[in-house]
Write an enzyme that holds these catalytic residues in place. Structure first.
Site, PDB file in Angstrom:
ATOM      1  N   ASP A  57       0.826  -1.196   0.000  1.00 54.45           N
ATOM      2  CA  ASP A  57       0.000   0.000   0.000  1.00 54.45           C
ATOM      3  C   ASP A  57       0.864   1.251   0.000  1.00 54.45           C
ATOM      4  OD1 ASP A  57       0.792  -0.884   2.611  1.00 54.45           O
ATOM      5  OD2 ASP A  57      -0.549   0.584   3.513  1.00 54.45           O
TER       6      ASP A  57
ATOM      7  N   GLU B 264       0.057  -1.499   5.742  1.00 54.75           N
ATOM      8  CA  GLU B 264       1.125  -1.057   6.642  1.00 54.75           C
ATOM      9  C   GLU B 264       0.973   0.415   6.994  1.00 54.75           C
ATOM     10  OE1 GLU B 264       4.957   0.600   7.987  1.00 54.75           O
ATOM     11  OE2 GLU B 264       3.786   1.158   6.208  1.00 54.75           O
TER      12      GLU B 264
END
Length: 390
Positions: free
Chosen positions: A72, A137
């Site tokens: 991400d 994350e």
């Protein structure tokens, strides 16, 4: 694999706009790169629709090294403020631009290519390597938490996280994080008759004024990370200026150090809330968002020292052994059953999360060399019977 092919893989990753979501598209692309190699075990672990973690394992019996990267990226913000389109992967000179170029699709691409080149070259590994590509994350390490709970880190002898430390830094210790929210519930009435209501803002301020002295007692400092940090960053409340507010809330961010496990802080916060709730009319509720423990680490651990030696040799610089003020996926993976060292070392620049984020192509390509040499050196060392696994 040619340098151009390695650059194109990174460009393709940046062109997938996995902004706090859509990691499955990244996982699908990475998985497709391993299709020519049936000896690679490729597993997708779904977190939510459109959000797949990816685990790829190669190698043989023996110690297992983890290579970790998250898929991400944070939002690009005002794309009009970018000189280089955030999801184009544009190259100017030695710089490759795009959201995630530094944090951390360059590191992710480098560890993916490390496995691909070992497979392409038929390298006989003295153990195995496990790629752990995670979701979420940037918003809480919940992909790493899911993989840890599922046992994917239970056999690791060491873990390398390809976060953008710069190749001249090996991060062996890191702060933890606690984000918390306090919600104050009161009773709304007309402001001309405040005695008939309960002012939620007043009660919230009781917590605000009391929490500072509670946090001030954490005076111990870490020689690398410094002291514990506590900041109230968001406060909101009330509906309109002539009404006593029925609700108010604040959010705070804490950056912890190994000396203070998160549970110690939870206990103090919860005790303060319980104490204030004994007062007439006070109703405060406390909640946490994706807390992470601090990573203590050992600067003399074999993986730390090997990473310095390899980066020194490949890059020709004096690699520093340092700490980090930010949390990372290692905080979750270290909750696994095995006892291992987790480090951060990866390509990047000081433009992470900024407009016109970029990575040096030279450093990106060097990172692949570092990961390949470090992986082999660590597995060989860990496979020796007289060596204690990291």
């Amino acid at each position: 694999m040619t340098p151009q092919a390695k650059i194109e893989i990174l460009q393709h990753l940046i062109q997938i706009p996995s902004v706090n979501d859509h990691e499955a598209q990244v996982a699908d692309y990475i998985a497709s790169l391993f299709e020519p190699y049936p000896q690679a075990k490729v597993e997708k672990v779904t977190y939510a629709p459109g959000r797949d973690n990816l685990v790829v394992t190669i190698g043989n019996a023996g110690p297992q090294l983890g290579l970790c990267g998250h898929m991400d990226v944070v939002a690009a913000g005002d794309e009009g403020a970018w000189q280089h389109a955030p999801f184009a992967g544009e190259i100017v000179g030695d710089q490759l631009f795009g959201r995630g170029a530094s944090d951390m699709k360059s590191g992710l691409a480098a560890i993916v290519i490390t496995l691909l080149e070992f497979l392409e070259q038929g390298t006989q590994l003295p153990g195995s390597i496990r790629l752990l590509a995670t979701v979420g994350e940037e918003t809480g390490e919940y992909g790493a938490a899911q993989l840890t709970a599922a046992g994917y880190a239970d056999d690791l002898a060491g873990l390398i996280i390809a976060e953008p430390s710069g190749l001249d830094n090996v991060v062996y210790t890191a702060r933890g994080v606690i984000d918390y929210k306090v919600v104050s519930t009161g009773k709304a009435v007309h402001s001309a008759q405040p005695e008939k209501g309960i002012n939620a803002i007043d009660n919230l301020m009781k917590f605000y004024n009391a929490v500072g002295p509670v946090m001030a007692k954490y005076t111990q400092t870490d020689p690398v990370l410094g002291g514990l940090l506590h900041n109230v960053d968001l406060i909101s409340g009330g509906e309109q200026v002539n009404s006593i507010p029925a609700q108010a809330e604040l959010m705070a961010n804490m950056r912890t150090i190994p000396a203070y496990p998160n549970q110690v802080i939870y206990d103090d916060l919860e005790a303060l809330i319980a104490q204030l709730n004994q007062e007439p009319g006070v109703q405060l509720d406390l909640s946490y968002s994706y807390p992470e423990e601090a990573i203590p680490g050992d600067p003399h651990a074999p993986l730390v020292q090997l990473a310095k030696q390899v980066s020194d040799q490949v890059c020709g610089h004096d690699t520093q052994i340092v700490g980090s003020g930010g949390a990372n996926d290692g905080a979750e993976f270290l909750q696994a059953k095995s006892d291992f060292t987790s480090i951060e070392i990866g390509p990047g620049s000081n433009t992470s999360h900024q407009v016109d984020e970029y990575v040096s192509i030279k450093e990106y390509l060097q990172a692949i060399e570092v990961y390949e040499a470090l992986s082999l050196a660590f597995l060989k060392k860990a496979a020796q019977p007289e060596q204690v696994h990291d």
